[in-house]
Design a protein around this motif. Structure first.
Motif, PDB file in Angstrom:
ATOM      1  N   ALA A 160      64.147   6.072   2.848  1.00  0.00           N
ATOM      2  CA  ALA A 160      63.464   6.431   4.094  1.00  0.00           C
ATOM      3  C   ALA A 160      62.821   5.200   4.730  1.00  0.00           C
ATOM      4  CB  ALA A 160      62.415   7.510   3.830  1.00  0.00           C
ATOM      5  N   GLN A 161      62.242   4.311   3.907  1.00  0.00           N
ATOM      6  CA  GLN A 161      61.664   3.077   4.439  1.00  0.00           C
ATOM      7  C   GLN A 161      62.726   2.216   5.130  1.00  0.00           C
ATOM      8  OE1 GLN A 161      58.870   0.659   2.025  1.00  0.00           O
ATOM      9  NE2 GLN A 161      59.102   2.244   0.457  1.00  0.00           N
ATOM     10  N   VAL A 162      63.893   2.131   4.492  1.00  0.00           N
ATOM     11  CA  VAL A 162      64.973   1.314   5.052  1.00  0.00           C
ATOM     12  C   VAL A 162      65.427   1.875   6.394  1.00  0.00           C
ATOM     13  CG1 VAL A 162      67.353   0.557   4.723  1.00  0.00           C
ATOM     14  CG2 VAL A 162      65.765   0.528   2.785  1.00  0.00           C
ATOM     15  N   VAL A 163      65.673   3.187   6.442  1.00  0.00           N
ATOM     16  CA  VAL A 163      66.140   3.812   7.683  1.00  0.00           C
ATOM     17  C   VAL A 163      65.080   3.701   8.774  1.00  0.00           C
ATOM     18  CG1 VAL A 163      66.924   5.964   8.753  1.00  0.00           C
ATOM     19  CG2 VAL A 163      67.669   5.377   6.430  1.00  0.00           C
ATOM     20  N   ASP A 164      63.832   3.888   8.401  1.00  0.00           N
ATOM     21  CA  ASP A 164      62.749   3.790   9.374  1.00  0.00           C
ATOM     22  C   ASP A 164      62.702   2.388   9.985  1.00  0.00           C
ATOM     23  OD1 ASP A 164      60.380   5.108  10.570  1.00  0.00           O
ATOM     24  OD2 ASP A 164      59.295   3.508   9.551  1.00  0.00           O
ATOM     25  N   THR A 173      66.366  -9.216   4.030  1.00  0.00           N
ATOM     26  CA  THR A 173      65.418  -8.109   3.974  1.00  0.00           C
ATOM     27  C   THR A 173      65.761  -7.289   2.737  1.00  0.00           C
ATOM     28  OG1 THR A 173      65.093  -8.015   6.370  1.00  0.00           O
ATOM     29  CG2 THR A 173      64.692  -5.979   5.134  1.00  0.00           C
ATOM     30  N   ALA A 174      64.744  -6.932   1.926  1.00  0.00           N
ATOM     31  CA  ALA A 174      65.048  -6.286   0.646  1.00  0.00           C
ATOM     32  C   ALA A 174      63.936  -5.341   0.226  1.00  0.00           C
ATOM     33  CB  ALA A 174      65.266  -7.337  -0.440  1.00  0.00           C
ATOM     34  N   LEU A 175      64.309  -4.386  -0.635  1.00  0.00           N
ATOM     35  CA  LEU A 175      63.341  -3.503  -1.273  1.00  0.00           C
ATOM     36  C   LEU A 175      62.785  -4.220  -2.503  1.00  0.00           C
ATOM     37  CD1 LEU A 175      65.189  -0.129  -0.899  1.00  0.00           C
ATOM     38  CD2 LEU A 175      62.817  -0.505  -0.215  1.00  0.00           C
ATOM     39  N   VAL A 176      61.487  -4.368  -2.537  1.00  0.00           N
ATOM     40  CA  VAL A 176      60.821  -5.094  -3.619  1.00  0.00           C
ATOM     41  C   VAL A 176      60.194  -4.088  -4.570  1.00  0.00           C
ATOM     42  CG1 VAL A 176      59.009  -6.749  -4.186  1.00  0.00           C
ATOM     43  CG2 VAL A 176      60.330  -7.014  -2.073  1.00  0.00           C
ATOM     44  N   ARG A 177      60.477  -4.244  -5.862  1.00  0.00           N
ATOM     45  CA  ARG A 177      59.788  -3.442  -6.870  1.00  0.00           C
ATOM     46  C   ARG A 177      59.679  -4.239  -8.164  1.00  0.00           C
ATOM     47  NH1 ARG A 177      63.840   1.408  -8.887  1.00  0.00           N
ATOM     48  NH2 ARG A 177      65.703   0.170  -9.244  1.00  0.00           N
ATOM     49  N   ASP A 178      58.769  -3.824  -9.004  1.00  0.00           N
ATOM     50  CA  ASP A 178      58.525  -4.498 -10.277  1.00  0.00           C
ATOM     51  C   ASP A 178      59.483  -3.919 -11.313  1.00  0.00           C
ATOM     52  OD1 ASP A 178      57.590  -5.760 -12.502  1.00  0.00           O
ATOM     53  OD2 ASP A 178      55.586  -4.860 -12.473  1.00  0.00           O
ATOM     54  N   THR A 179      60.697  -4.501 -11.407  1.00  0.00           N
ATOM     55  CA  THR A 179      61.702  -3.971 -12.324  1.00  0.00           C
ATOM     56  C   THR A 179      61.285  -4.178 -13.774  1.00  0.00           C
ATOM     57  OG1 THR A 179      63.419  -4.415 -10.688  1.00  0.00           O
ATOM     58  CG2 THR A 179      64.145  -4.013 -12.933  1.00  0.00           C
ATOM     59  N   ALA A 180      60.691  -5.318 -14.086  1.00  0.00           N
ATOM     60  CA  ALA A 180      60.194  -5.532 -15.443  1.00  0.00           C
ATOM     61  C   ALA A 180      59.109  -4.505 -15.777  1.00  0.00           C
ATOM     62  CB  ALA A 180      59.655  -6.946 -15.598  1.00  0.00           C
ATOM     63  N   PRO A 239      58.847   1.293  -4.581  1.00  0.00           N
ATOM     64  CA  PRO A 239      59.391   0.107  -3.907  1.00  0.00           C
ATOM     65  C   PRO A 239      58.806  -0.024  -2.499  1.00  0.00           C
ATOM     66  CG  PRO A 239      61.143   1.460  -4.858  1.00  0.00           C
ATOM     67  CD  PRO A 239      59.890   2.276  -4.895  1.00  0.00           C
ATOM     68  N   ARG A 240      58.738  -1.248  -2.024  1.00  0.00           N
ATOM     69  CA  ARG A 240      58.296  -1.487  -0.644  1.00  0.00           C
ATOM     70  C   ARG A 240      59.307  -2.404   0.020  1.00  0.00           C
ATOM     71  NH1 ARG A 240      56.372  -6.558  -0.275  1.00  0.00           N
ATOM     72  NH2 ARG A 240      55.732  -7.586  -2.222  1.00  0.00           N
ATOM     73  N   LEU A 241      59.530  -2.172   1.292  1.00  0.00           N
ATOM     74  CA  LEU A 241      60.500  -2.978   2.033  1.00  0.00           C
ATOM     75  C   LEU A 241      59.856  -4.275   2.492  1.00  0.00           C
ATOM     76  CD1 LEU A 241      63.456  -2.822   3.070  1.00  0.00           C
ATOM     77  CD2 LEU A 241      62.480  -2.164   5.287  1.00  0.00           C
ATOM     78  N   GLU A 242      60.544  -5.389   2.230  1.00  0.00           N
ATOM     79  CA  GLU A 242      60.085  -6.714   2.662  1.00  0.00           C
ATOM     80  C   GLU A 242      61.013  -7.205   3.771  1.00  0.00           C
ATOM     81  OE1 GLU A 242      57.755 -10.142   2.727  1.00  0.00           O
ATOM     82  OE2 GLU A 242      57.420  -8.389   1.449  1.00  0.00           O
ATOM     83  N   PRO A 243      60.629  -7.044   5.059  1.00  0.00           N
ATOM     84  CA  PRO A 243      61.483  -7.513   6.152  1.00  0.00           C
ATOM     85  C   PRO A 243      61.571  -9.040   6.155  1.00  0.00           C
ATOM     86  CG  PRO A 243      59.851  -5.913   6.920  1.00  0.00           C
ATOM     87  CD  PRO A 243      59.438  -6.353   5.554  1.00  0.00           C
ATOM     88  N   ARG A 244      62.805  -9.538   6.293  1.00  0.00           N
ATOM     89  CA  ARG A 244      63.030 -10.983   6.389  1.00  0.00           C
ATOM     90  C   ARG A 244      63.994 -11.246   7.543  1.00  0.00           C
ATOM     91  NH1 ARG A 244      63.606 -10.783   0.268  1.00  0.00           N
ATOM     92  NH2 ARG A 244      61.499 -11.169  -0.529  1.00  0.00           N
ATOM     93  N   GLU A 245      64.660 -12.406   7.521  1.00  0.00           N
ATOM     94  CA  GLU A 245      65.421 -12.833   8.689  1.00  0.00           C
ATOM     95  C   GLU A 245      66.770 -12.132   8.854  1.00  0.00           C
ATOM     96  OE1 GLU A 245      64.192 -14.865   6.391  1.00  0.00           O
ATOM     97  OE2 GLU A 245      62.731 -16.182   7.385  1.00  0.00           O
ATOM     98  N   SER A 246      67.200 -11.327   7.894  1.00  0.00           N
ATOM     99  CA  SER A 246      68.530 -10.718   7.999  1.00  0.00           C
ATOM    100  C   SER A 246      68.544  -9.425   8.805  1.00  0.00           C
ATOM    101  CB  SER A 246      69.092 -10.440   6.592  1.00  0.00           C
ATOM    102  OG  SER A 246      68.350  -9.408   5.963  1.00  0.00           O
ATOM    103  N   THR A 247      67.388  -8.980   9.298  1.00  0.00           N
ATOM    104  CA  THR A 247      67.375  -7.771  10.136  1.00  0.00           C
ATOM    105  C   THR A 247      66.695  -8.087  11.467  1.00  0.00           C
ATOM    106  OG1 THR A 247      65.344  -7.048   8.978  1.00  0.00           O
ATOM    107  CG2 THR A 247      67.438  -6.072   8.264  1.00  0.00           C
ATOM    108  N   ALA A 248      67.291  -7.540  12.538  1.00  0.00           N
ATOM    109  CA  ALA A 248      66.779  -7.738  13.898  1.00  0.00           C
ATOM    110  C   ALA A 248      67.372  -6.638  14.770  1.00  0.00           C
ATOM    111  CB  ALA A 248      67.195  -9.120  14.415  1.00  0.00           C
ATOM    112  N   PRO A 249      66.874  -6.459  16.000  1.00  0.00           N
ATOM    113  CA  PRO A 249      67.490  -5.453  16.891  1.00  0.00           C
ATOM    114  C   PRO A 249      68.963  -5.743  17.099  1.00  0.00           C
ATOM    115  CG  PRO A 249      65.381  -6.170  17.755  1.00  0.00           C
ATOM    116  CD  PRO A 249      65.691  -7.082  16.588  1.00  0.00           C
ATOM    117  N   PRO A 250      69.793  -4.715  17.265  1.00  0.00           N
ATOM    118  CA  PRO A 250      71.221  -4.935  17.474  1.00  0.00           C
ATOM    119  C   PRO A 250      71.475  -5.548  18.844  1.00  0.00           C
ATOM    120  CG  PRO A 250      70.686  -2.608  17.758  1.00  0.00           C
ATOM    121  CD  PRO A 250      69.425  -3.280  17.245  1.00  0.00           C
ATOM    122  N   ALA A 251      72.548  -6.333  18.928  1.00  0.00           N
ATOM    123  CA  ALA A 251      72.925  -6.935  20.214  1.00  0.00           C
ATOM    124  C   ALA A 251      73.283  -5.832  21.185  1.00  0.00           C
ATOM    125  CB  ALA A 251      74.104  -7.881  20.006  1.00  0.00           C
TER     126      ALA A 251
END
Length: 357
Positions: free
Chosen positions: A187-191, A308-315, A342-354
């Motif tokens: 849901a976080q990703v889609v949002d 952009t990735a979902l961050v969680r403490d896998t260990a 998990p929490r979403l960490e937005p980075r440079e790989s996501t942006a509004p579509p052209a």
């Protein structure tokens, strides 16, 4: 080959009887604290280890727990998830002086055969079970064997999907489980993507018979429906988690007449493979396509653009699972425990579509 030291060797060096050695090493009364300490010191000097077969015959614990992975071999060497998970498990077990018996097999039938053999030989006191299936024979088998177990990711308690997949139920009642909320993570990703303006989203999913894959697919559908998105344009494509299949799936969907404007990958390896395919095809990220990876890793942070990735403490997930299994072995009743969300960490790989896409 050097002979293994025996109780007789310890008794001879410590200057005590064999029965005194047995009492000391098995924490039984009958020897003084000084004698017990001396015997244990000698045992350690000689490198003595208890005989697992003899302990099994006497009904004592083996001092080990098991973990079996039934995954395609080519996916294990490149996925950071399992390395982090096992590191967390080992951290807890080592502190309690419990060994981890680990085996990789080629399928679920082989995994079940390992459980039968381990229990017959009393090799393990319990098992950690990964990759819960939507139609999973393992909880019932483990209940019939009477082998204590914790299902990692084995609950259908995720809010938002209405599904109860991979719940870890067997004939002997529910097994303990530790779980991550895949539904809310999706849901976080889609949002995030919807908020950027994406309306054509493809999920490059993992193995279709895994419960967490089913939960992610169900959540994507539910989130798309809630936002009134066309189900033809918001969908999942299943793979085996490998970079090869991740790249092949990326190539197929990007060649469609109406390609997606955003791709969500079920692991970091497939996401990086997808970036390579986009670069090969001359498709800019994030100019023409946005990319999201499930489970952050060093790969996600060193690629260009950073993913952009979902961050969680896998260990931490592994530590929680090991703690729960030790609690079960100590007599705790079955329960389900949720790991850190998990929490979403937005980075440079996501942006509004052209605009043209």
């Amino acid at each position: 080959m050097a002979r293994r030291p025996t109780i007789k060797d310890i008794a001879r060096r410590a200057g005590v009887s064999e029965s005194a050695v047995s009492f000391a090493l098995n924490d039984r009364p009958g020897v003084s604290q000084d004698t017990r300490a001396r015997i244990r010191r000698v045992a350690e000097e000689l490198g003595w280890q208890p005989n697992s077969a003899a302990r099994a015959l006497s009904g004592e614990r083996s001092g080990a727990v098991g973990l079996v992975l039934a995954r395609p071999a080519q996916t294990l060497g490149v996925e950071s998830f399992f390395l982090q998970l096992v590191s967390g498990i080992q951290e807890v077990l080592a502190a309690d002086r419990v060994a981890l018996l680990f085996q990789v097999v080629d399928g679920i039938d082989a995994e079940c055969a390992v459980y039968r053999r381990w229990w017959a030989e009393r090799r393990v006191d319990g098992v950690l079970v990964v990759d819960a299936r939507t139609d999973d024979p393992r909880p019932e088998l483990l209940a019939l064997l009477g082998l204590p177990a914790v299902m990692i990711g084995g609950t259908g308690a995720d809010a938002g999907t209405g599904a109860d997949v991979g719940a870890g139920k067997g004939t002997g009642g529910e097994a303990s489980s530790v779980w991550a909320d895949d539904a809310r993570a999706m849901a976080q990703v889609v949002d995030h993507l919807h908020g950027l303006g994406h309306r054509r989203i493809t999920h490059i999913a993992g193995l279709p018979d895994l419960a967490h894959t089913a939960r992610r697919i169900a959540s994507l559908r539910a989130e798309a429906k809630a936002r009134g998105l066309d189900p033809e344009h918001v969908r999942s494509v299943v793979t085996d988690y490998s970079d090869t299949e991740g790249a092949a799936a990326t190539r197929r969907v990007l060649a469609e007449p109406e390609p997606p404007t955003a791709l969500v990958y079920d692991n970091d390896v497939m996401a990086v493979a997808g970036l390579a395919v986009a670069a090969e095809l001359g498709i800019a990220v994030p100019g023409r396509i946005s990319v999201v990876a499930w489970d952050d890793s060093a790969l996600c942070r060193v690629t260009h653009p950073r993913l952009t990735a979902l961050v969680r403490d896998t260990a931490g997930f592994g530590r929680l699972a090991a703690e729960e299994l030790l609690a079960v072995l100590a007599g705790s009743p079955p329960r389900a425990r949720e790991s850190e969300r998990p929490r979403l960490e937005p980075r440079e790989s996501t942006a509004p579509p052209a605009a043209a896409y």
